[in-house]
Design a protein around this motif. Structure first.
Motif, PDB file in Angstrom:
ATOM      1  N   LYS A  20      29.301  37.899  53.442  1.00 15.42           N
ATOM      2  CA  LYS A  20      29.969  36.933  52.344  1.00 15.42           C
ATOM      3  C   LYS A  20      28.607  36.346  51.871  1.00 15.42           C
ATOM      4  O   LYS A  20      27.915  35.843  52.580  1.00 15.42           O
ATOM      5  N   GLU A  40      30.023  29.147  45.608  1.00 17.45           N
ATOM      6  CA  GLU A  40      31.200  28.944  44.553  1.00 17.45           C
ATOM      7  C   GLU A  40      30.609  28.359  43.251  1.00 17.45           C
ATOM      8  O   GLU A  40      30.899  28.794  42.151  1.00 17.45           O
ATOM      9  N   PHE A  56      36.425  24.967  47.119  1.00 16.22           N
ATOM     10  CA  PHE A  56      35.510  25.002  48.202  1.00 16.22           C
ATOM     11  C   PHE A  56      34.862  23.507  48.322  1.00 16.22           C
ATOM     12  O   PHE A  56      34.857  23.047  49.441  1.00 16.22           O
ATOM     13  N   THR A  65      28.505  33.073  51.195  1.00 11.83           N
ATOM     14  CA  THR A  65      28.754  31.944  51.854  1.00 11.83           C
ATOM     15  C   THR A  65      27.934  31.817  53.306  1.00 11.83           C
ATOM     16  O   THR A  65      27.264  31.015  53.586  1.00 11.83           O
ATOM     17  N   ARG A 108      36.308  26.409  56.069  1.00 14.43           N
ATOM     18  CA  ARG A 108      36.088  27.684  55.530  1.00 14.43           C
ATOM     19  C   ARG A 108      37.411  28.274  54.950  1.00 14.43           C
ATOM     20  O   ARG A 108      38.390  27.765  55.287  1.00 14.43           O
ATOM     21  N   GLY A 109      37.321  28.852  53.886  1.00 15.40           N
ATOM     22  CA  GLY A 109      38.507  29.454  53.215  1.00 15.40           C
ATOM     23  C   GLY A 109      39.224  28.370  52.081  1.00 15.40           C
ATOM     24  O   GLY A 109      40.267  28.529  51.436  1.00 15.40           O
ATOM     25  N   GLY A 110      38.320  27.163  52.017  1.00 15.61           N
ATOM     26  CA  GLY A 110      38.936  26.031  51.291  1.00 15.61           C
ATOM     27  C   GLY A 110      39.144  26.289  49.684  1.00 15.61           C
ATOM     28  O   GLY A 110      39.681  25.393  49.142  1.00 15.61           O
ATOM     29  N   SER A 111      38.896  27.491  49.411  1.00 22.01           N
ATOM     30  CA  SER A 111      38.893  27.435  47.740  1.00 22.01           C
ATOM     31  C   SER A 111      40.649  27.377  47.597  1.00 22.01           C
ATOM     32  O   SER A 111      40.951  26.882  46.509  1.00 22.01           O
ATOM     33  N   SER A 136      36.258  31.872  44.384  1.00 17.04           N
ATOM     34  CA  SER A 136      35.452  31.507  45.678  1.00 17.04           C
ATOM     35  C   SER A 136      34.165  32.252  45.363  1.00 17.04           C
ATOM     36  O   SER A 136      33.718  32.723  44.249  1.00 17.04           O
TER      37      SER A 136
HETATM   38  N1  ASP Z   1      33.440  30.990  50.390  1.00 16.23           N
HETATM   39  C1  ASP Z   1      34.044  29.976  51.473  1.00 16.23           C
HETATM   40  C2  ASP Z   1      34.326  30.742  52.668  1.00 16.23           C
HETATM   41  O1  ASP Z   1      33.715  31.873  52.835  1.00 16.23           O
HETATM   42  C3  ASP Z   1      35.244  29.359  50.885  1.00 16.23           C
HETATM   43  C4  ASP Z   1      36.416  30.037  50.110  1.00 16.23           C
HETATM   44  O2  ASP Z   1      36.220  31.460  49.995  1.00 16.23           O
HETATM   45  O3  ASP Z   1      37.530  29.907  50.044  1.00 16.23           O
HETATM   46  O4  ASP Z   1      34.982  30.427  53.390  1.00 16.23           O
END
Ligand code: ASP
Length: 440
Positions: free
Chosen positions: A48, A114, A168, A50, A184-187, A37
């Motif tokens: 973060k 990423e 991601f 992102t 979001r969180g797609g990694s 990530s």
């Molecule tokens: N960096 C991206 C986020 O904060 C994806 C991830 O961390 O999975 O959503």
């Protein structure tokens, strides 16, 4: 044996975390594919990378852009300096700044977190860097394009021994070459796609908790970790608000029978949680987990002789469909039918829906209430044991909590109870105590 390891943002937030990640990967030569990530929070009030990228892209003034962009640069430079890496991201940052000025797209902007972290990690580990834009294809809705991705990605992974593939993002599947991200969180999703195409034996998902907890730690003090959970159980719990993994990360690996192991970068010796398709492992307790969400509304429709009016249910549900609203549950009696919906989505449409129901089925009355919390008690162990429902009801009765709704799926995997919002925490604690503490 081949493993893919995905590291979340907090596992790669600074040089100290990078060192832990290095030790974990180097300790096991079967850890061949790495999905990082972007750098996450280093401390509670931190931002973060992102989020900084989103902020920079939407900056209203040049000054705001400059300050945010400098902050992003320094996050990476600190990692480079802290690890003594022989790499410079200067030309990358010049190109990224140009593209930001050209406003090439928010997905491009967000993905750079990423991308850059992947470059650093590959350099640090001495692994090959594979840009996700060349091997992962995503449609306009943010879903991965299986047909386009799988042949290219599996071929690429077959030809490398050790590689870093940033999480991601990928390319939009329309051939434009534009960057597209998952939600979001797609990694987590990237990890899953790499797991499938790398034909790995295990997908290790490294984060900052030692696995999936039986209940929300903000409600239950130090809840136990779930040792093994099936994909189905996980889906039930995630749907009801429990979150560790991105929802869509289950589908690519599930069909391939690849287990996911949630692990803690800060406590690598902890076994974590193993997520599997099915298992003969007897669950430690009758229930696997408890999750819930507040904020549901009930629409109770009453009409004499409703039970003999064929098509009544269909007509009511059609009204919800026409207003693009999905319903959660639908308990019914002889002359009543209750539709449970998410209050936040319902509230803007409520009067239109009420009018629609009146027109469609001419009920005697419609009563609205908006004070319902739903709690799902999930466990594959329920099938084999008697009295689970009784124990839930008893635990709630002892606390003087009134149950407003009950729903048990016929798969006997979960029992859902509805209570008033104000009893939400108390109810979860009572159920946890009954099944976990009293079981010990
Ligand atoms: N960096 C991206 C986020 O904060 C994806 C991830 O961390 O999975 O959503």
């Amino acid at each position: 044996m081949t493993k893919i390891v995905k590291f979340g943002g907090s596992s790669l937030a600074d040089a100290t975390q990078f060192k832990k990640v290095y030790d974990i990967i180097k300790a096991d030569p079967t850890r061949r594919f790495v999905v990082p990530s972007a750098p996450g929070k280093r401390f509670a009030e931190d931002t973060k990378v992102t989020d900084l990228l989103y902020k920079a892209y939407y900056a209203k003034t040049q000054n705001e852009f400059n300050m945010t962009f400098e902050e992003i640069k320094s996050r990476y430079q600190d990692i480079i300096d802290g690890l003594n890496l022989n790499i410079s991201l200067d030309t990358d940052f010049i190109e990224i700044q140009k593209n930001f000025e050209k406003q090439v797209g928010i997905d491009y902007a967000a993905s750079r977190g990423e991308y850059l972290n992947g470059k650093l990690l590959a350099n640090y580990l001495g692994f090959e860097f594979i840009d996700a834009k060349d091997v992962i294809f995503i449609d306009a809705h943010g879903n991965y394009d299986i047909k386009k991705t799988d042949p290219i990605l599996s071929k690429t992974l077959m030809e490398v021994e050790y590689a870093v593939i940033p999480g991601f993002y990928g390319s939009l599947n329309d051939g434009s070459g534009n960057i597209k991200t998952f939600s979001r969180g797609g990694s987590d999703v990237t990890g899953s796609i790499v797991a499938k195409n790398g034909k790995v034996d295990l997908y290790e998902n490294w984060t900052d908790v030692s696995g999936f907890l039986i209940a929300d730690p903000r409600i239950v003090k130090k809840p136990d970790v779930i040792e093994t959970i099936t994909y189905k159980e996980l889906r039930e719990l995630s749907y009801m608000g429990a979150s560790v993994l991105h929802e869509n990360s289950v589908f690519p690996v599930r069909k391939e029978g690849i287990p996911i192991n949630i692990k803690n970068t800060n406590k690598p010796e902890d076994p974590g949680t193993l997520i599997v398709e099915s298992t003969c492992h007897k669950p430690t307790h009758v229930i696997t987990g408890i999750a819930g969400t507040k904020g549901f509304a009930t629409v109770m429709i009453e009409k004499d002789m409703m039970n003999s009016e064929i098509g009544f249910g269909r007509k009511v549900l059609q009204v919800f469909e026409d207003h693009d609203l999905s319903f959660e549950h639908m308990p019914s009696g002889i002359d009543t039918m209750t539709i449970i919906v998410n209050t936040a989505e319902f509230i803007f449409k409520e009067q239109d829906i009420l009018a629609g129901i009146h027109r469609a089925v001419h009920p005697d009355s419609i009563v609205l209430e908006s004070d319902l919390a739903l709690i799902a008690v999930v466990g594959r162990g329920m099938k084999a044991s008697r009295g689970t429902a009784a124990r839930i009801f008893q635990a709630l009765a002892k606390e003087n909590i009134n149950i407003k709704m009950i729903d048990q799926g016929s798969s006997e995997l979960n029992i859902i109870v509805g209570v008033r919002n104000c009893y939400f925490n108390q109810a979860i604690k009572a159920i946890y105590n009954e099944f976990i503490l009293n079981d010990k």
